[in-house]
Motif scaffolding. Structure first.
Motif, PDB file in Angstrom:
ATOM      1  N   UNK A  82      -3.735 -20.633  50.785  1.00 33.55           N
ATOM      2  CA  UNK A  82      -4.216 -20.895  50.241  1.00 33.55           C
ATOM      3  C   UNK A  82      -5.877 -21.422  50.335  1.00 33.55           C
ATOM      4  N   UNK A  83      -5.573 -22.666  50.961  1.00 36.82           N
ATOM      5  CA  UNK A  83      -6.117 -23.308  51.684  1.00 36.82           C
ATOM      6  C   UNK A  83      -7.567 -23.110  52.388  1.00 36.82           C
ATOM      7  N   UNK A  84      -7.071 -21.578  53.416  1.00 38.38           N
ATOM      8  CA  UNK A  84      -8.622 -20.163  54.125  1.00 38.38           C
ATOM      9  C   UNK A  84      -8.734 -19.532  53.245  1.00 38.38           C
ATOM     10  N   UNK A  85      -8.049 -19.086  51.650  1.00 35.81           N
ATOM     11  CA  UNK A  85      -8.897 -17.563  51.320  1.00 35.81           C
ATOM     12  C   UNK A  85      -9.788 -18.557  50.765  1.00 35.81           C
ATOM     13  N   UNK A  86     -10.762 -17.493  50.382  1.00 36.24           N
ATOM     14  CA  UNK A  86     -12.230 -17.701  49.685  1.00 36.24           C
ATOM     15  C   UNK A  86     -11.871 -16.856  48.215  1.00 36.24           C
ATOM     16  N   UNK A  87     -10.270 -16.565  47.988  1.00 34.98           N
ATOM     17  CA  UNK A  87     -10.296 -15.683  46.106  1.00 34.98           C
ATOM     18  C   UNK A  87      -9.744 -16.361  45.654  1.00 34.98           C
TER      19      UNK A  87
END
Length: 255
Positions: A82-87
């Motif tokens: 989740x820390x990677x995601x841009x969503x």
């Protein structure tokens, strides 16, 4: 399968840059695809990822059926992904894919030219229309939103993998095109429906679409052999550029 649990892992940091920096792909030579829909669209076009990144929950549910598609599979806790995601709602899986700029312009194919379009949603939607209506190539003039940025990729819904995309295209690149260049105008030129009805609209052409506020630059407008208007009987001053593109590209595709 490699399990990663630290947010400071070098691979995690590299993927985070690709996922959150719109132009990181140019320096890294890689881009980030997030979500099974986009990843499946890439696979269907013969694209193979360098890395597959899965959350632990996704791995437990579907991991084995995806793992054979890539030699390097990274699995991480859902919270770390989740820390990677841009969503807003992370998609639980993604690909890291090799990228290179084709640079070479194909001068004899149906083309869409984007002149400094700023909105990633507009750019992605136009790419999707171009692919759907049989256009082969998109030239993005310098100043256009980064074509392989995460937001444009999401809006394109897989269209990227069926198109020849050239970024930072120049006036000279456009001038090499051997197909007729048409451009939209809100107040000049023939009406699109009249061109289509009379048989004067050519299917093999290049559509030139301009900046959301400023329109097409003067230097590019000079290269356009024809200006085209879209009839708006409802009286609005102008159309969103992606909407105008859909109308124009469809008209040419069915001419």
């Amino acid at each position: 399968m490699n399990l990663i649990t630290s947010r400071d892992n070098p691979q995690v940091k590299a993927i985070r840059r690709l996922a959150q920096d719109n132009t990181a792909y140019r320096k890294a030579g890689q881009f980030w695809l997030e979500g099974d829909h986009l990843c499946k669209a890439a696979l269907d076009r013969g694209v193979r990822p360098q890395q597959m990144v899965l959350t632990e929950s996704f791995w437990n549910e579907q991991g084995p059926q995806w793992a054979s598609m890539c030699d390097q599979v990274l699995v991480m806790p859902d919270a770390l992904f989740a820390t990677l995601s841009g969503l807003e709602s992370p998609a639980r899986m993604g690909f890291v894919v090799a990228w290179s700029d084709p640079a070479r312009v194909m001068n004899d194919v149906a083309t869409v030219i984007l002149d400094r379009l700023q909105d990633a949603g507009n750019v992605g939607a136009i790419l999707r229309c171009a692919s759907a209506f049989g256009y082969r190539q998109v030239l993005a003039i310098k100043g256009t939103a980064a074509l392989w940025s995460p937001k444009v990729l999401r809006a394109g819904m897989g269209a990227h993998f069926g198109l020849h995309l050239v970024e930072s295209a120049s006036l000279d690149d456009v001038a090499t095109l051997k197909v007729p260049i048409l451009t939209t105008s809100s107040h000049e030129g023939d009406f699109l429906h009249e061109l289509l009805k009379s048989g004067r609209l050519q299917p093999q052409c290049a559509w030139l679409l301009g900046h959301e506020g400023q329109g097409v630059s003067h230097d590019l407008m000079v290269l356009a052999g024809q200006k085209v208007r879209i009839a708006q009987p409802g009286g609005e001053e102008s159309l969103n550029v992606a909407t105008a593109a859909a109308i124009c590209l469809h008209a040419s595709a069915t001419a």
